[in-house]
Design a protein around this motif. Sequence first.
Motif: not given
Length: 676
Positions: A518-535
């Motif tokens: 919720q702290l990254y609203p409308n941010d395509p680079l937010a961590p929540c958009h990446y799967r764990a294996d990528y991270l």
Amino acid sequence: MERTLKDAYVRIAGNVLVAGNSRMERSWRIENGFLYNVSLFDKTTAMEWLIAPSEVPSPYPEIQITDDTQNWRLETAVEQSVCIEEPYLSARVISLFKTGELTFQIKIYPQTPAISTFLSVKGWPGNPDCDLSRTQTATGLENVPDQKQKAAVNDLQELFHLPYVHHYLTVVSLMDGSDSQDNLVHEEKHLLTNFPEVKARGNLFRLENRLTGAGLIFLKEAPLPHARPVKTEYDLLIRRDQFCFHGLGAGSEHERRSYPFTTSVYSSGNPGFIETLHAYQRRFRRYRPEKDEVIWHSIWGDRHKDGRVCEEFYLKEMKAAEAIGIDFLYFIDGWQKGPSANSVIPGGVWENQWAQDDYWEYNLKRFPNGLKKLTDMARATGFKIGMWYNPDKTNDYANWQRDVEVILKRVKDLGLGNVKLDGVAFYTKKGEDNLLRIMHAVVQGTAGETAIEIDITAGVRTGYYQAMSYGFLFLENRYTDWRKYYPYTTLRNLWQLAKYVDPRRLRIEVLNGQRNAQLYPNDPLAPCHYRADYLFAVAMTANPMAWFEASGLEQSFAADLRGIITVYKSARNSLHRCIIYPIGGEPDGFSWSGFQAHDSESGEGFIIVFRDNTPDDRGTFAVNHPLFSDYNFELLAGDGKNAGYDRQNGRFSCEIHDPRRFAFYRYRKKFTSDAD
């Protein structure tokens, strides 16, 4: 007289001293007890780099020495500065004067194109006000260039007469203190052909012939310029063919020993530069997979500080960590009785811990059985053990020996393989020396079984090149709670540093990307958009650090982690034997980027590529080591498709059809067995 170690050698004939190995050789003329550079020879390219012998001795102390030497002698030995280091050949020219003694030390590893020099001084006080040359300014008068300008001779590490026409000088400025910095690598390139003068500060300099790709590397094994207790106006002064490297850093009121200064030769342009610099760093600390291959786990990344630290919580964490393949148990700040300044308990301290006699006893309220019950269970399960420790900075680490006693006792009691030193800072040479004494005593006192996690996230610290024998560099603290974690910025820092710092020396964090979406609203680079294996894949060429509470992961995130960790653990030994090269574009959230890991002996390796928010489904990468045979590209993890290599232009390419995904390939010659 000659002394050898494998292919390394030191010999003397008359007043000419020669040191070298199968890769390079240097020679000096000894005159009045001082060393004058005579030759710097690259055996691979058969190139003599010095265009003239030096008329000025180097190294040279901060003050002028006017009396003649009474005598000098040469001593040679096979040494290790610390037990975990590769043995090297050492030569010392010890020159006695009426008013003092100078010791010039030369160090060379076998089969390594690098030679280091040091200076130790006895009998003369240091002078912090160095005799620096005046800066010249343009006058508009077009005079014939002076080919023989006088060199600045004091506080001198090396002076070389080198070719400069059609040569590039790259000044590499690195930054630590990543809590307040996110641009850690700065490059300044000078074309020297018509450049009358260059002054630069830094630890790393690269001189390369634009016509041949052959070059020299100059490395000051010291803290970064801002962190050195003894300041110098510049580290390098170039006046046409005179390359003067300044700043011994020996100080004035302590044991007077300069920082090591290392000169290396390389060929083949950028790949040769990276391979040479990384290989040299690997000589300082023998890498042992059975000890060093761990996935560090710290619950600190979820920002509960020590609020949840207790025996019951660690038991829960161990169970969750084991389920996803993490193999490390780390006791963060909070295991000890005395609270730190970062504790949730008010009144904690960040120094002067020894004012409380039982500060470093176990916190029995949180751990009624001490820590041995937990560590016994962890070892039985296959975990390795680490612990946080904050040595007392008071009076320049005056209590350093007491800190060492505590650490060694905990190592013995708990079987610690790693100790993270946090909260450190030094402002004097005495403080710098005492901090290094702590690291040395722990590594030496455990026969190399315990490594130091050297935190360089804040404070005034040893940086990237000073304490290379002692362990790993803890690079970043990033938190979703403060919206300071973006996967591409962590990838960018590793990608940029990988050119200059061997990635397996770096500890790189992997966060729970699902927290605080919720702290990254409308941010395509937010961590929540990446799967764990990528991270996790971002950190694989370095040493991954699980920077989260394992028991707090969502089921899908944990499953993704378990999958990539299983693949990583099956490949990591082979991966970390390789030299790591950054490939592709600089990570910026909208690029294709990645790493090539290449084993020169087998001609095989790995490629990891990342597609961020770019519309291009296919990424193409110039590789650092061309692949001259036919290869199979095996997809180990990720979403890569249609991988191939174009031998004509030396480029690897593959497809990834979705943004914010990655591909992890292993490449092998087609006739090679699939056995690891």
